[in-house]
Write a protein that holds these residues in place. Sequence first.
Motif, PDB file in Angstrom:
ATOM      1  N   ASN A  88       0.859  -1.192   0.000  1.00 37.80           N
ATOM      2  CA  ASN A  88       0.000   0.000   0.000  1.00 37.80           C
ATOM      3  C   ASN A  88       0.889   1.234   0.000  1.00 37.80           C
ATOM      4  OD1 ASN A  88      -2.798  -0.807  -0.018  1.00 37.80           O
ATOM      5  ND2 ASN A  88      -2.353  -1.824   1.929  1.00 37.80           N
ATOM      6  N   ASN A  89       1.133   1.734  -1.200  1.00 38.62           N
ATOM      7  CA  ASN A  89       2.044   2.875  -1.375  1.00 38.62           C
ATOM      8  C   ASN A  89       1.315   4.161  -1.760  1.00 38.62           C
ATOM      9  OD1 ASN A  89       4.745   4.225  -2.353  1.00 38.62           O
ATOM     10  ND2 ASN A  89       3.365   4.260  -4.130  1.00 38.62           N
ATOM     11  N   ALA A  90       0.130   4.047  -2.368  1.00 36.83           N
ATOM     12  CA  ALA A  90      -0.572   5.246  -2.865  1.00 36.83           C
ATOM     13  C   ALA A  90      -0.737   6.267  -1.745  1.00 36.83           C
ATOM     14  CB  ALA A  90      -1.939   4.855  -3.417  1.00 36.83           C
ATOM     15  N   GLY A  91      -0.427   7.503  -2.038  1.00 41.87           N
ATOM     16  CA  GLY A  91      -0.564   8.531  -1.017  1.00 41.87           C
ATOM     17  C   GLY A  91      -0.595   9.911  -1.630  1.00 41.87           C
ATOM     18  N   ILE A  92      -1.234  10.832  -0.911  1.00 38.16           N
ATOM     19  CA  ILE A  92      -1.307  12.230  -1.375  1.00 38.16           C
ATOM     20  C   ILE A  92      -1.056  13.169  -0.196  1.00 38.16           C
ATOM     21  CG2 ILE A  92      -2.902  11.784  -3.286  1.00 38.16           C
ATOM     22  CD1 ILE A  92      -5.144  12.937  -1.420  1.00 38.16           C
ATOM     23  N   THR A  93      -0.744  14.409  -0.525  1.00 33.61           N
ATOM     24  CA  THR A  93      -0.677  15.460   0.499  1.00 33.61           C
ATOM     25  C   THR A  93      -1.631  16.588   0.099  1.00 33.61           C
ATOM     26  OG1 THR A  93       1.162  16.466  -0.708  1.00 33.61           O
ATOM     27  CG2 THR A  93       1.753  15.068   1.158  1.00 33.61           C
ATOM     28  N   VAL A 109      -7.259  13.295   2.197  1.00 33.96           N
ATOM     29  CA  VAL A 109      -5.967  12.694   2.536  1.00 33.96           C
ATOM     30  C   VAL A 109      -6.170  11.411   3.350  1.00 33.96           C
ATOM     31  CG1 VAL A 109      -3.860  13.047   3.916  1.00 33.96           C
ATOM     32  CG2 VAL A 109      -4.605  14.798   2.306  1.00 33.96           C
ATOM     33  N   VAL A 110      -7.084  11.447   4.300  1.00 31.64           N
ATOM     34  CA  VAL A 110      -7.345  10.251   5.109  1.00 31.64           C
ATOM     35  C   VAL A 110      -7.970   9.154   4.245  1.00 31.64           C
ATOM     36  CG1 VAL A 110      -8.693   9.350   7.060  1.00 31.64           C
ATOM     37  CG2 VAL A 110      -7.463  11.506   7.292  1.00 31.64           C
ATOM     38  N   ASP A 111      -8.839   9.541   3.336  1.00 31.13           N
ATOM     39  CA  ASP A 111      -9.502   8.568   2.459  1.00 31.13           C
ATOM     40  C   ASP A 111      -8.507   7.808   1.581  1.00 31.13           C
ATOM     41  OD1 ASP A 111     -12.024   8.875   3.335  1.00 31.13           O
ATOM     42  OD2 ASP A 111     -12.744  10.083   1.647  1.00 31.13           O
ATOM     43  N   VAL A 112      -7.567   8.532   1.001  1.00 31.26           N
ATOM     44  CA  VAL A 112      -6.590   7.883   0.107  1.00 31.26           C
ATOM     45  C   VAL A 112      -5.538   7.134   0.937  1.00 31.26           C
ATOM     46  CG1 VAL A 112      -4.783   8.233  -1.634  1.00 31.26           C
ATOM     47  CG2 VAL A 112      -6.910   9.567  -1.757  1.00 31.26           C
ATOM     48  N   ASN A 113      -4.914   7.845   1.876  1.00 35.57           N
ATOM     49  CA  ASN A 113      -3.749   7.295   2.570  1.00 35.57           C
ATOM     50  C   ASN A 113      -4.100   6.192   3.566  1.00 35.57           C
ATOM     51  OD1 ASN A 113      -2.749   9.492   1.201  1.00 35.57           O
ATOM     52  ND2 ASN A 113      -1.685  10.392   2.926  1.00 35.57           N
ATOM     53  N   LEU A 114      -5.108   6.433   4.370  1.00 37.58           N
ATOM     54  CA  LEU A 114      -5.437   5.472   5.440  1.00 37.58           C
ATOM     55  C   LEU A 114      -6.536   4.503   5.023  1.00 37.58           C
ATOM     56  CD1 LEU A 114      -5.150   4.401   8.321  1.00 37.58           C
ATOM     57  CD2 LEU A 114      -6.633   6.260   9.099  1.00 37.58           C
ATOM     58  N   VAL A 142       7.839   9.057   8.271  1.00 39.74           N
ATOM     59  CA  VAL A 142       8.485   9.590   9.476  1.00 39.74           C
ATOM     60  C   VAL A 142       7.564  10.594  10.158  1.00 39.74           C
ATOM     61  CG1 VAL A 142       9.674  11.448   8.194  1.00 39.74           C
ATOM     62  CG2 VAL A 142      10.637  10.648  10.338  1.00 39.74           C
ATOM     63  N   THR A 143       6.744  11.285   9.359  1.00 42.26           N
ATOM     64  CA  THR A 143       5.851  12.305   9.927  1.00 42.26           C
ATOM     65  C   THR A 143       4.694  11.668  10.711  1.00 42.26           C
ATOM     66  OG1 THR A 143       4.464  12.406   7.960  1.00 42.26           O
ATOM     67  CG2 THR A 143       6.338  13.914   8.029  1.00 42.26           C
ATOM     68  N   GLY A 144       4.416  10.406  10.444  1.00 38.97           N
ATOM     69  CA  GLY A 144       3.404   9.686  11.223  1.00 38.97           C
ATOM     70  C   GLY A 144       3.933   9.369  12.613  1.00 38.97           C
ATOM     71  N   ILE A 145       5.258   9.396  12.760  1.00 39.24           N
ATOM     72  CA  ILE A 145       5.897   9.139  14.055  1.00 39.24           C
ATOM     73  C   ILE A 145       6.153  10.461  14.786  1.00 39.24           C
ATOM     74  CG2 ILE A 145       8.004   8.214  15.140  1.00 39.24           C
ATOM     75  CD1 ILE A 145       8.160   6.287  12.621  1.00 39.24           C
ATOM     76  N   ASN A 153      -3.390  16.516   8.530  1.00 40.26           N
ATOM     77  CA  ASN A 153      -4.164  15.463   7.843  1.00 40.26           C
ATOM     78  C   ASN A 153      -3.253  14.303   7.428  1.00 40.26           C
ATOM     79  OD1 ASN A 153      -2.834  17.078   5.960  1.00 40.26           O
ATOM     80  ND2 ASN A 153      -4.622  17.387   4.643  1.00 40.26           N
ATOM     81  N   TYR A 154      -2.131  14.652   6.809  1.00 38.86           N
ATOM     82  CA  TYR A 154      -1.182  13.648   6.316  1.00 38.86           C
ATOM     83  C   TYR A 154      -0.597  12.830   7.476  1.00 38.86           C
ATOM     84  CZ  TYR A 154       2.905  11.837   3.739  1.00 38.86           C
ATOM     85  OH  TYR A 154       3.864  11.030   3.159  1.00 38.86           O
ATOM     86  N   CYS A 155      -0.153  13.537   8.528  1.00 41.22           N
ATOM     87  CA  CYS A 155       0.463  12.851   9.669  1.00 41.22           C
ATOM     88  C   CYS A 155      -0.545  11.953  10.379  1.00 41.22           C
ATOM     89  CB  CYS A 155       1.038  13.855  10.665  1.00 41.22           C
ATOM     90  SG  CYS A 155       2.335  14.857   9.935  1.00 41.22           S
ATOM     91  N   ALA A 156      -1.796  12.426  10.487  1.00 41.86           N
ATOM     92  CA  ALA A 156      -2.834  11.605  11.115  1.00 41.86           C
ATOM     93  C   ALA A 156      -3.043  10.325  10.300  1.00 41.86           C
ATOM     94  CB  ALA A 156      -4.138  12.392  11.217  1.00 41.86           C
ATOM     95  N   SER A 157      -3.053  10.471   8.972  1.00 44.76           N
ATOM     96  CA  SER A 157      -3.263   9.288   8.120  1.00 44.76           C
ATOM     97  C   SER A 157      -2.084   8.323   8.236  1.00 44.76           C
ATOM     98  CB  SER A 157      -3.468   9.704   6.655  1.00 44.76           C
ATOM     99  OG  SER A 157      -2.257  10.155   6.068  1.00 44.76           O
ATOM    100  N   LYS A 158      -0.867   8.857   8.325  1.00 41.32           N
ATOM    101  CA  LYS A 158       0.322   8.003   8.374  1.00 41.32           C
ATOM    102  C   LYS A 158       0.490   7.356   9.748  1.00 41.32           C
ATOM    103  CE  LYS A 158       1.639   8.450   4.122  1.00 41.32           C
ATOM    104  NZ  LYS A 158       1.660   7.288   3.223  1.00 41.32           N
ATOM    105  N   ALA A 159       0.085   8.071  10.820  1.00 42.13           N
ATOM    106  CA  ALA A 159       0.083   7.473  12.155  1.00 42.13           C
ATOM    107  C   ALA A 159      -0.999   6.403  12.215  1.00 42.13           C
ATOM    108  CB  ALA A 159      -0.151   8.542  13.212  1.00 42.13           C
ATOM    109  N   GLY A 160      -2.128   6.676  11.577  1.00 44.12           N
ATOM    110  CA  GLY A 160      -3.218   5.694  11.517  1.00 44.12           C
ATOM    111  C   GLY A 160      -2.780   4.412  10.855  1.00 44.12           C
ATOM    112  N   ILE A 161      -1.951   4.527   9.837  1.00 47.02           N
ATOM    113  CA  ILE A 161      -1.442   3.341   9.126  1.00 47.02           C
ATOM    114  C   ILE A 161      -0.659   2.441  10.089  1.00 47.02           C
ATOM    115  CG2 ILE A 161       0.310   2.601   7.433  1.00 47.02           C
ATOM    116  CD1 ILE A 161      -0.688   4.810   5.575  1.00 47.02           C
TER     117      ILE A 161
END
Length: 246
Positions: A88-93, A109-114, A142-145, A153-161
């Motif tokens: 699962n690589n697809a992602g947007i900002t 962002v949450v819809d696509v990334n998470l 790294v921004t999810g950490i 939005n992006y960091c929340a989605s990446k932390a959610g992952i």
Amino acid sequence: MLENKVALVTGAGRGIGRAIAQALAAKGAFVIVNYNGSKEKAEETVKLIEEAGGCGAAYGCNVADFTACGEMMKELIARYGHIDILVNNAGITRDNLLMKMSEEDFDRVVDVNLKGCFNTMKHLSRQLLKQKSGKIINISSVTGIMGNAGQANYCASKAGIIGLTKSVARELGSRGINVNAVAPGFIETEMTEVIPENLKEAMKKQILLGRTGSAKEVADVVAFLASEEADYITGQVISVDGGMAV
Ligand code: NAI
């Protein structure tokens, strides 16, 4: 090696996704190059794979669309018989300060990334359980950490992952299915091209190795996690960030 394995890489028409598709194909996997926007770019990835002696095919699907992801999995399994590796690589900002961030930009962002990760894993899980094997690798950040100003939005989605990855690893581990996340740092791609030069310099100062990373450096770790050398690794978040989040 990944001979006789079928891999699906989402958002593989460019950047890190393309490098992952190439790395998996170089190890012998048949790679399905998923795309949403540009079919031409996905076909370019397939061409690069073929020129290097590998095999693959392009397949269009918006990962944010739950129903479409179900149809994609059904069709791919009917066509290829099995899917062994899902990346699962697809992602947007859609960056902005919280005060200025629209609801639409947060949701998209949450819809696509998470949710995209949920959609593909959910629809592939039954097949993986039947196969009693499989490797799922979700691309976090790294921004999810660490979090990052202007990217709530992006960091929340990446932390959610990360939470999603650990939970699914717990659910599927007893069936021989490995689920891990990779958290890249500052990687030179079209996504990071748009970052202003002064911000880039400030970010580089936080990297212990003093330089940005390449898409290939992320792809090589993903290819390792997809291989049998990583059979005893699950539920982990592997940082590929030059020491940015130490
Ligand atoms: P990119 O923007 O070059 O590539 C993203 C790909 O995802 C594009 O091909 C795009 O068409 C595709 N995509 C977007 N929405 C989609 C959808 N709804 N369905 C299917 N495909 C879709 O970005 P890059 O840099 O290659 O990033 C790849 C992944 O790595 C992303 O998840 C990103 O968040 C993550 N990442 C990137 C970092 C970097 O420094 N470049 C750092 C940390 C994580």
